[in-house]
Design a protein around this motif. Structure first.
Motif, PDB file in Angstrom:
ATOM      1  N   GLN A 171      37.665  39.640  35.525  1.00 55.23           N
ATOM      2  CA  GLN A 171      37.257  38.866  36.700  1.00 55.23           C
ATOM      3  C   GLN A 171      36.893  39.773  37.865  1.00 55.23           C
ATOM      4  O   GLN A 171      35.925  39.519  38.584  1.00 55.23           O
ATOM      5  N   ILE A 172      37.671  40.833  38.054  1.00 53.90           N
ATOM      6  CA  ILE A 172      37.373  41.792  39.125  1.00 53.90           C
ATOM      7  C   ILE A 172      36.050  42.490  38.837  1.00 53.90           C
ATOM      8  O   ILE A 172      35.217  42.656  39.737  1.00 53.90           O
ATOM      9  N   ALA A 173      35.856  42.892  37.590  1.00 52.09           N
ATOM     10  CA  ALA A 173      34.608  43.551  37.204  1.00 52.09           C
ATOM     11  C   ALA A 173      33.413  42.654  37.509  1.00 52.09           C
ATOM     12  O   ALA A 173      32.401  43.106  38.064  1.00 52.09           O
ATOM     13  N   ALA A 174      33.520  41.371  37.177  1.00 55.41           N
ATOM     14  CA  ALA A 174      32.430  40.428  37.434  1.00 55.41           C
ATOM     15  C   ALA A 174      32.221  40.236  38.933  1.00 55.41           C
ATOM     16  O   ALA A 174      31.079  40.212  39.410  1.00 55.41           O
ATOM     17  N   GLU A 175      33.299  40.126  39.669  1.00 58.26           N
ATOM     18  CA  GLU A 175      33.222  39.914  41.122  1.00 58.26           C
ATOM     19  C   GLU A 175      32.550  41.093  41.825  1.00 58.26           C
ATOM     20  O   GLU A 175      31.748  40.918  42.732  1.00 58.26           O
ATOM     21  N   LEU A 176      32.900  42.303  41.401  1.00 60.45           N
ATOM     22  CA  LEU A 176      32.382  43.510  42.074  1.00 60.45           C
ATOM     23  C   LEU A 176      31.126  44.074  41.406  1.00 60.45           C
ATOM     24  O   LEU A 176      30.524  45.010  41.937  1.00 60.45           O
ATOM     25  N   GLY A 177      30.784  43.561  40.246  1.00 55.45           N
ATOM     26  CA  GLY A 177      29.607  44.058  39.542  1.00 55.45           C
ATOM     27  C   GLY A 177      29.786  45.468  38.999  1.00 55.45           C
ATOM     28  O   GLY A 177      28.882  46.294  39.048  1.00 55.45           O
ATOM     29  N   ILE A 178      30.994  45.737  38.493  1.00 56.89           N
ATOM     30  CA  ILE A 178      31.309  47.057  37.929  1.00 56.89           C
ATOM     31  C   ILE A 178      31.912  46.859  36.543  1.00 56.89           C
ATOM     32  O   ILE A 178      32.252  45.738  36.160  1.00 56.89           O
ATOM     33  N   SER A 179      32.078  47.942  35.807  1.00 59.01           N
ATOM     34  CA  SER A 179      32.650  47.846  34.467  1.00 59.01           C
ATOM     35  C   SER A 179      34.171  47.692  34.536  1.00 59.01           C
ATOM     36  O   SER A 179      34.803  48.022  35.546  1.00 59.01           O
ATOM     37  N   ALA A 184      36.229  49.475  32.852  1.00 55.94           N
ATOM     38  CA  ALA A 184      36.783  50.841  32.929  1.00 55.94           C
ATOM     39  C   ALA A 184      36.832  51.315  34.382  1.00 55.94           C
ATOM     40  O   ALA A 184      37.806  51.962  34.796  1.00 55.94           O
ATOM     41  N   THR A 185      35.812  50.979  35.158  1.00 60.74           N
ATOM     42  CA  THR A 185      35.798  51.359  36.580  1.00 60.74           C
ATOM     43  C   THR A 185      36.878  50.600  37.335  1.00 60.74           C
ATOM     44  O   THR A 185      37.543  51.162  38.216  1.00 60.74           O
ATOM     45  N   VAL A 186      37.075  49.324  36.992  1.00 63.01           N
ATOM     46  CA  VAL A 186      38.154  48.546  37.615  1.00 63.01           C
ATOM     47  C   VAL A 186      39.489  49.240  37.348  1.00 63.01           C
ATOM     48  O   VAL A 186      40.299  49.423  38.261  1.00 63.01           O
ATOM     49  N   LYS A 187      39.718  49.662  36.117  1.00 64.70           N
ATOM     50  CA  LYS A 187      40.968  50.346  35.765  1.00 64.70           C
ATOM     51  C   LYS A 187      41.141  51.628  36.577  1.00 64.70           C
ATOM     52  O   LYS A 187      42.236  51.906  37.081  1.00 64.70           O
ATOM     53  N   ARG A 188      40.056  52.401  36.702  1.00 66.15           N
ATOM     54  CA  ARG A 188      40.126  53.643  37.501  1.00 66.15           C
ATOM     55  C   ARG A 188      40.447  53.332  38.965  1.00 66.15           C
ATOM     56  O   ARG A 188      41.273  54.010  39.586  1.00 66.15           O
TER      57      ARG A 188
END
Length: 162
Positions: A135-143, A145-149
């Motif tokens: 959900q965070i990845a979709a909200e921010l438009g990132i992968s 893996a980037t959310v995890k980092r």
């Protein structure tokens, strides 16, 4: 001369000037007095008292940082109060809870200060809004893996701050 003595001399020589400078910036004598005190507290609690060649320039630099934090706190408080105004009255927190939540938000904001905007945003989406990694990845438009980092970076900041 000890650092406390240096700050005392600095305070007596420049407190009135600094309060006047802040009053012109803020337009409020009470806030100016509070922020002048905060400025001198920062000087007093600094790890090392630097060699001060230009006292007013030195105090102005610190006061600008204090002023910036003051405005940031106001913005955070305004955003929080706006969010509260949109809540149904039945689920709105008590005045005491509001004060605790606002203080916690200010501490969290200070803790995350210096992290990139997306890192902070990802952290808040996870911790405050309870969103999942996808959900965070979709909200921010990132992968993911980037959310995890990003969340790891924010978590490390919080861990080492404690």
């Amino acid at each position: 001369m000890s650092s406390a003595t240096t700050v005392e001399v600095l305070y007596h020589a420049h407190h009135n000037w600094l309060t006047g400078w802040l009053r012109r910036k803020l337009g409020c004598p009470d806030s100016a007095a509070d922020l002048a005190q905060d400025t001198f507290i920062r000087v007093l609690t600094a790890r090392e008292t630097p060699q001060i060649i230009e006292p007013r320039a030195f105090l102005t630099t610190i006061a600008k940082r204090v002023l910036f934090n003051h405005y940031r706190r106001q913005d955070l408080e305004r955003a929080y109060l706006d969010a509260l105004a949109q809540m149904p009255e039945i689920v709105a927190p008590s005045e005491e809870d509001r004060a605790i939540i606002l203080q916690t938000l200010m501490e969290l904001d200070q803790l995350l200060d210096g992290l990139p905007r997306l890192v902070k945003r990802a952290f808040l989406l996870a911790q405050v809004d309870g969103l999942t990694y996808p959900q965070i990845a979709a909200e921010l438009g990132i992968s993911i893996a980037t959310v995890k980092r990003h969340l790891n970076k924010a978590a490390m900041r919080c861990y080492f701050a404690l």
